[in-house]
Every structure is written in C-alpha cells, then in structure tokens.
Design a protein around this motif. Structure first.
Motif, PDB file in Angstrom:
ATOM      1  N   HIS A  47      28.528   8.699  67.854  1.00 37.30           N
ATOM      2  CA  HIS A  47      28.189  10.087  67.510  1.00 37.30           C
ATOM      3  C   HIS A  47      28.202  10.384  66.016  1.00 37.30           C
ATOM      4  CE1 HIS A  47      29.115  10.434  71.804  1.00 37.30           C
ATOM      5  NE2 HIS A  47      28.329  11.492  71.779  1.00 37.30           N
ATOM      6  N   LEU A  48      28.638   9.417  65.203  1.00 42.15           N
ATOM      7  CA  LEU A  48      28.611   9.642  63.761  1.00 42.15           C
ATOM      8  C   LEU A  48      27.187   9.436  63.249  1.00 42.15           C
ATOM      9  CD1 LEU A  48      30.341  10.184  61.175  1.00 42.15           C
ATOM     10  CD2 LEU A  48      30.431   7.692  60.886  1.00 42.15           C
ATOM     11  N   PRO A  49      26.541  10.496  62.740  1.00 40.38           N
ATOM     12  CA  PRO A  49      25.145  10.345  62.287  1.00 40.38           C
ATOM     13  C   PRO A  49      25.055   9.530  60.996  1.00 40.38           C
ATOM     14  CG  PRO A  49      25.952  12.548  61.779  1.00 40.38           C
ATOM     15  CD  PRO A  49      27.029  11.875  62.570  1.00 40.38           C
ATOM     16  N   LYS A  50      23.890   8.932  60.758  1.00 43.10           N
ATOM     17  CA  LYS A  50      23.677   8.218  59.498  1.00 43.10           C
ATOM     18  C   LYS A  50      23.506   9.243  58.389  1.00 43.10           C
ATOM     19  CE  LYS A  50      21.586   4.109  61.556  1.00 43.10           C
ATOM     20  NZ  LYS A  50      20.383   3.273  61.673  1.00 43.10           N
ATOM     21  N   TYR A  51      24.093   8.960  57.236  1.00 44.10           N
ATOM     22  CA  TYR A  51      24.029   9.933  56.144  1.00 44.10           C
ATOM     23  C   TYR A  51      24.047   9.225  54.789  1.00 44.10           C
ATOM     24  CZ  TYR A  51      29.053   8.993  55.868  1.00 44.10           C
ATOM     25  OH  TYR A  51      30.259   8.361  55.750  1.00 44.10           O
ATOM     26  N   ASP A  52      23.574   9.938  53.789  1.00 44.95           N
ATOM     27  CA  ASP A  52      23.673   9.505  52.391  1.00 44.95           C
ATOM     28  C   ASP A  52      24.622  10.488  51.723  1.00 44.95           C
ATOM     29  OD1 ASP A  52      23.451   9.012  49.702  1.00 44.95           O
ATOM     30  OD2 ASP A  52      21.256   8.959  49.656  1.00 44.95           O
ATOM     31  N   ILE A  53      25.815  10.031  51.345  1.00 41.81           N
ATOM     32  CA  ILE A  53      26.850  10.927  50.814  1.00 41.81           C
ATOM     33  C   ILE A  53      26.352  11.732  49.620  1.00 41.81           C
ATOM     34  CG2 ILE A  53      27.902   9.241  49.249  1.00 41.81           C
ATOM     35  CD1 ILE A  53      29.898  11.693  51.444  1.00 41.81           C
ATOM     36  N   GLU A  54      25.434  11.141  48.835  1.00 44.73           N
ATOM     37  CA  GLU A  54      24.914  11.821  47.643  1.00 44.73           C
ATOM     38  C   GLU A  54      24.054  13.033  48.007  1.00 44.73           C
ATOM     39  OE1 GLU A  54      25.842  11.042  44.574  1.00 44.73           O
ATOM     40  OE2 GLU A  54      27.079   9.432  45.405  1.00 44.73           O
ATOM     41  N   LYS A  55      23.499  13.024  49.214  1.00 46.51           N
ATOM     42  CA  LYS A  55      22.604  14.115  49.615  1.00 46.51           C
ATOM     43  C   LYS A  55      23.318  15.203  50.426  1.00 46.51           C
ATOM     44  CE  LYS A  55      18.390  11.332  49.627  1.00 46.51           C
ATOM     45  NZ  LYS A  55      17.290  10.772  50.453  1.00 46.51           N
ATOM     46  N   LEU A  56      24.593  14.982  50.715  1.00 48.20           N
ATOM     47  CA  LEU A  56      25.333  15.963  51.501  1.00 48.20           C
ATOM     48  C   LEU A  56      25.861  17.083  50.615  1.00 48.20           C
ATOM     49  CD1 LEU A  56      27.470  13.743  53.932  1.00 48.20           C
ATOM     50  CD2 LEU A  56      25.191  14.690  54.299  1.00 48.20           C
ATOM     51  N   GLY A  57      25.767  18.307  51.118  1.00 48.47           N
ATOM     52  CA  GLY A  57      26.320  19.448  50.413  1.00 48.47           C
ATOM     53  C   GLY A  57      27.786  19.639  50.769  1.00 48.47           C
ATOM     54  N   PHE A  58      28.376  20.705  50.257  1.00 44.53           N
ATOM     55  CA  PHE A  58      29.792  20.993  50.484  1.00 44.53           C
ATOM     56  C   PHE A  58      30.130  21.037  51.975  1.00 44.53           C
ATOM     57  CE2 PHE A  58      33.086  24.065  51.508  1.00 44.53           C
ATOM     58  CZ  PHE A  58      34.138  23.680  50.690  1.00 44.53           C
ATOM     59  N   ARG A  59      29.336  21.795  52.746  1.00 45.97           N
ATOM     60  CA  ARG A  59      29.690  22.009  54.156  1.00 45.97           C
ATOM     61  C   ARG A  59      29.552  20.722  54.981  1.00 45.97           C
ATOM     62  NH1 ARG A  59      31.046  26.630  56.478  1.00 45.97           N
ATOM     63  NH2 ARG A  59      30.502  27.699  54.576  1.00 45.97           N
ATOM     64  N   GLU A  60      28.492  19.934  54.686  1.00 47.49           N
ATOM     65  CA  GLU A  60      28.323  18.682  55.429  1.00 47.49           C
ATOM     66  C   GLU A  60      29.469  17.717  55.126  1.00 47.49           C
ATOM     67  OE1 GLU A  60      24.517  19.256  53.482  1.00 47.49           O
ATOM     68  OE2 GLU A  60      25.655  20.891  54.354  1.00 47.49           O
ATOM     69  N   LYS A  61      29.877  17.643  53.827  1.00 53.18           N
ATOM     70  CA  LYS A  61      30.996  16.765  53.449  1.00 53.18           C
ATOM     71  C   LYS A  61      32.286  17.220  54.129  1.00 53.18           C
ATOM     72  CE  LYS A  61      29.388  15.248  48.890  1.00 53.18           C
ATOM     73  NZ  LYS A  61      29.578  15.393  47.425  1.00 53.18           N
ATOM     74  N   LEU A  62      32.467  18.532  54.197  1.00 55.73           N
ATOM     75  CA  LEU A  62      33.675  19.077  54.822  1.00 55.73           C
ATOM     76  C   LEU A  62      33.794  18.611  56.274  1.00 55.73           C
ATOM     77  CD1 LEU A  62      36.115  21.000  54.637  1.00 55.73           C
ATOM     78  CD2 LEU A  62      34.590  22.872  55.305  1.00 55.73           C
ATOM     79  N   TRP A  63      32.708  18.726  57.040  1.00 56.50           N
ATOM     80  CA  TRP A  63      32.737  18.304  58.445  1.00 56.50           C
ATOM     81  C   TRP A  63      32.853  16.785  58.568  1.00 56.50           C
ATOM     82  CZ3 TRP A  63      34.159  21.437  61.992  1.00 56.50           C
ATOM     83  CH2 TRP A  63      33.836  22.805  61.929  1.00 56.50           C
ATOM     84  N   LEU A  64      32.262  16.065  57.632  1.00 59.12           N
ATOM     85  CA  LEU A  64      32.368  14.601  57.634  1.00 59.12           C
ATOM     86  C   LEU A  64      33.825  14.172  57.457  1.00 59.12           C
ATOM     87  CD1 LEU A  64      30.997  11.750  57.502  1.00 59.12           C
ATOM     88  CD2 LEU A  64      30.898  12.075  55.021  1.00 59.12           C
ATOM     89  N   TYR A  65      34.499  14.757  56.466  1.00 58.03           N
ATOM     90  CA  TYR A  65      35.898  14.404  56.213  1.00 58.03           C
ATOM     91  C   TYR A  65      36.786  14.811  57.389  1.00 58.03           C
ATOM     92  CZ  TYR A  65      34.222  13.859  51.387  1.00 58.03           C
ATOM     93  OH  TYR A  65      33.524  13.481  50.267  1.00 58.03           O
ATOM     94  N   LYS A  66      36.467  15.959  58.004  1.00 63.30           N
ATOM     95  CA  LYS A  66      37.230  16.400  59.179  1.00 63.30           C
ATOM     96  C   LYS A  66      37.111  15.379  60.308  1.00 63.30           C
ATOM     97  CE  LYS A  66      37.120  21.435  59.021  1.00 63.30           C
ATOM     98  NZ  LYS A  66      36.789  22.596  59.845  1.00 63.30           N
TER      99      LYS A  66
END
Length: 514
Positions: free
Chosen positions: A211-230
């Motif tokens: 369920h972890l989606p593929k992502y590019d950390i450089e393209k994530l905004g504040f809210r996406e990073k927040l949920w990722l770290y959670k």
C-alpha cells in the motif's frame, strides 16, 4: 470523546466557554424578535442543568414533546453558526472556504470577473498553506466560470487551469493514499499493539509494502511528507523498530520546525508528532534528548502565538503529562512524580469530553506503574482495577493484558496472597482468550503460582532463576515488548539486591551517558 449515551446538544452547550455563551446571546439578540425565542429559552435551561433531563425540559413549558426534536436541531445549528463567527475559531481553512463561498455567490449573480478575482487570491492562499483539496475545488469552479465567460486576460487560460487541476489532483491522490495507509496502520496499533510473531510481522510488512505508493521525495509537499512520515512511524512502532520510529518521528517534528508557519495551522499534528518523538526516545532510553524535547514542547504550547481551543488544550494536557510520567520512569524518580497524579486526575475530569477512554486507561496504567515504582502497591492495585474492570475498553488488548500481570505482581508485593490464586486463574484465562500468552508472561505466572511452595530460605534463589530465564528475552524481537509495559527485570534485581526498584532504575539511568 463524547459519551454516545449523552445528548449531543447538551454536550455542545456544556462545552462552551463563558465568552462563547456571551457571544451566542449577542448573536441571537441581534434581531429583537429572537429575545423571546423558544430556542434561546431552551439554551438557558440546558446551560443551568447539571445533567440532561428531558422531563425537566417538557415540564418547563418551553416546548411540546412533538416539537422538541426540531427545536433542539435548530438550537444546535444556531450555536454552530455563532461559533463559526467567533474570531477565536477563525483559521486558514475556514477563511479560504469563506472566500470560496463568496466567489460562488458572486458567480451565481453573474459577476464573473469579481468571482474570478476572489478565487485567484483564495487559490494562492490555499496552495501556500498546503490546503490542496480546497485549492482543487477552486480550480474546478474557475473552469466552470471560464466556460461561460471568456476573460481573454490570459491567452492560454484553459491550458493553465487544466495543468493546475491535474497537478493538484495528483498531489491529493498521493496524500489520500499515504493518509489511508497511515490510518490503517494506526488502527492496527490501537487494536493489538506490537506484532507478536513472525506471522504478524509478515502480515504488517506485506500490507505496508503493497500500500505504500511510489514517490519522489523531492516532489512531495509538506502535507504529503507529513503523511509519509506518519505511515513509516506507525510501521516502525508496530514491528518494534524503535530506532526507526525515532528517525521518522524526528522527521515529522523537524518538518514543522522547517515550516514554522504550519505549526499554528496544524497544531494537532504538531502535538502528536512531538508525542511520538518523545515515546520513541523513551523506548530507546535517550533521557537527555527526551528532557530537551519535552521542555521545547512545553515552551511552544505556552507561546502566546500557539492556538488555544478545547481540543488543543486536552491534547496538550494528555501528551505533556504522559511524557512527564515517562521521564520519571526513565530516571527512576518515582517519588518525585507522585505530585502529577492530582494534576492528571483534575485534567481527566476537565477534559473528559475530549479524551477517549483508551487514553484515560493508558494514563491510569502509567499512574499505577508510578505507584508501583514508588513502593505504593495498594494505590497501584486501585488504578489497575479501573482498567481491569472497564468493560467498555475495546482497544489496545496488550494494555489490558499487562495491567493484569502487573496487578498480580503488586498483590504479591502488598502481601495480599489471599487474592493471588483467584487472580492467577483469572489472568491466565484472560491471556489465553486474548491469545497473548507469551514466554515472559508464562514464566511470571509459573513463578507466582509456585510461590506458596517455596521456603523463605530458597526465595532468593528462585528470584535468581526467574531473572536468568527472563533476561534472555530482553532483546527478543517479540518478547521484549513485555519489558516496555513493566520493567520486570528491575523488579527482580531489586529483590536480589535488597534495594527499592526505583533505586535500581536510577542506577541504570545514570549508567546510560546519553
């Protein structure tokens, strides 16, 4: 959390502060005809009541039984409107939605240019403050208006809006996937606590990886990073990888300090991030960093610029006092922490409507551990009884299990042997039912069950045998969780060395240089 059996309107009225009640009456009184309104009379009656009594309302003659439901619904709505107008409750999200409402009204009146002007400002404000869901709604309304009114202010306006909508949609989809994963993992954490076997570990790992989606950390905004770290944090806690939990809780908190303007906009997430950072530091026994983080959190909460409302106050109370208890556990200063009990009891009473039963029971367990560490076994048993006798608690099975195990130990320490046999049978049955009987618990119950057959002269030797048996589980991937709830090894060492358990823990804390 509001008790489901209580009347929702009554709970809302009782949650209002003096200033909110005053504003509501001013709001109602802005129209002279409302001064004698039935809903205002009902409000005044509910305000005076200690507990909800429908018979008293009907006896007052304010309203007939057949009309009561409608009158209550009307009053509930009027209170919410009044609260929405209160400057204290104004935040960025409400302000942006208000601008969207204004723009919608102007659009419906055919004032397209004025509507687009407001929408453009609101959209910039929303994107700046990471409110991307409402930003997407704004773009969609802009598209509707552009199909009816060609502004010609920008030649490629249609293409620009299409690109904006696509980008915002992709970001919102990413946020949704990450928040869904985070929520599901958090649910697992609440239901069963940590993984208990290789099978549990494999289930959690497979679920996370799928369920972890593929992502590019450089393209994530504040809210996406927040949920990722959670999501990573819950996963790390579930599998008992506490160093990894510390890593992602640190990233969560650092994200806020890197974007300080987001702290007052998302105070709940800020408080939760700090709480889990402190919990991770507690698990890795990093006492000095724990103290610094707790002091920094308290300073931030007391800052005049930090938002104040019932929800934030209750969370600040919960997290700060939970971690003040944890600091005394880390340092072995149980006697110095006893003063917190009255503060916590008062806070539970004050914030009862906002704090759920699970967190109240967790506080009770920690208070029980505080008393146990301080050698006050009777008070320890009294607080554990609150947990064991709680039939409403459906969450955190591991908390229920360890409350029973600690109760057995406290009964033994208090010399209440006449209760021990019944308690042993009850605890054993409960652990079997919960499928939570692990090696540490088995050894503890076996030891306590055989106590009656051990001669006093042999007791120290039996304590040593149990200590040697349990010591090998201290770093076991699944058994070590028992020591997070109850420091059984320090308790055994206290008997072997004839020292109070608090002294043993203090010595261990001083030996750790961090």
């Amino acid at each position: 959390m509001t008790n489901a059996h209580q009347d929702a309107l009554f709970v809302l009225v009782k949650s209002l502060s003096k200033s909110e009640k005053r504003q509501f009456k001013l709001y109602v009184g802005r129209l002279g005809v409302n001064t004698d309104a039935k809903f205002l009379a009902l409000f005044n009656l509910l305000d005076k009541m200690r507990k909800y009594d429908e018979k008293q309302i009907l006896d007052s003659g304010i309203v007939k039984k057949s009309q009561l439901s409608n009158l209550k619904a009307h009053l509930y709505k009027q209170i919410l409107v009044s609260l929405r107008l209160n400057p204290v409750n104004q935040n960025v999200r409400i302000q942006i939605r208000e601008q969207l409402d204004f723009a919608t009204i102007l659009y419906q009146k055919g004032l397209y240019k004025q509507s687009l002007k407001i929408l453009e400002k609101a959209k910039s404000f929303a994107i700046e403050n990471e409110e991307k869901n409402v930003a997407y709604e704004i773009v969609e309304l802009e598209k509707v208006i552009e199909t009816q009114y060609i502004t010609r202010s920008i030649p490629d306006r249609a293409d620009e809006l299409a690109v904006e909508a696509k980008e915002l949609s992709a970001q919102n989809v990413m946020t949704s996937k990450l928040s869904n994963l985070s929520l599901q993992l958090y649910g697992m954490m609440l239901k069963v606590g940590y993984v208990r076997s290789d099978e549990d570990l494999q289930k959690v790992k497979s679920y996370f990886d799928e369920h972890l989606p593929k992502y590019d950390i450089e393209k994530l905004g504040f809210r996406e990073k927040l949920w990722l770290y959670k999501a990573h944090l819950w996963y790390s806690l579930l599998i008992q990888d506490f160093l990894s939990a510390y890593k992602y809780a640190s990233k969560w908190v650092d994200l806020f300090y890197e974007h300080e303007h987001m702290i007052p906009l998302n105070p709940v997430f800020f408080l939760k991030g700090n709480h889990y950072l402190l919990e991770s530091l507690f698990f890795v026994k990093y006492a000095s960093q724990f103290r610094q983080t707790l002091e920094r959190l308290e300073e931030q909460v007391q800052d005049p610029g930090f938002p104040k409302n019932d929800n934030i106050s209750s969370l600040a109370f919960l997290y700060i006092n939970t971690n003040k208890l944890n600091l005394h556990f880390l340092e072995g200063t149980f006697d110095k922490g006893v003063y917190l009990v009255n503060i916590i009891e008062y806070g539970i009473k004050k914030h009862r409507q906002q704090i759920d039963e699970h967190h109240i029971m967790l506080l009770y367990y920690k208070i029980a551990c505080l008393y146990f560490g301080n050698g006050d076994n009777k008070n320890c048993i009294a607080y554990l009884k609150k947990i064991i006798s709680n039939k409403k608690l459906k969450m955190r099975e591991d908390l229920m299990c360890f409350a029973r195990v600690l109760s057995l130990v406290a009964h033994y320490e208090a010399g209440m042997d006449y209760h021990l046999e019944v308690q042993l049978k009850s605890t054993y049955k409960f652990l079997l039912k919960m499928n939570d009987l692990h090696e540490v618990q088995k050894e503890m119950i076996k030891f306590l069950r055989n106590l009656g057959d051990i001669y006093p002269t042999d007791l120290k030797g039996e304590f040593q045998k149990l200590y040697n048996e349990l010591k090998k589980y201290e770093n076991h991937p699944y058994e070590k969780r028992a020591f997070l709830y109850l420091d059984i090894l320090s308790w055994l060492e206290s008997h072997l060395q004839n020292k109070p358990v608090s002294e043993i823990i203090r010595e261990k804390a001083l030996a750790i240089t961090r």
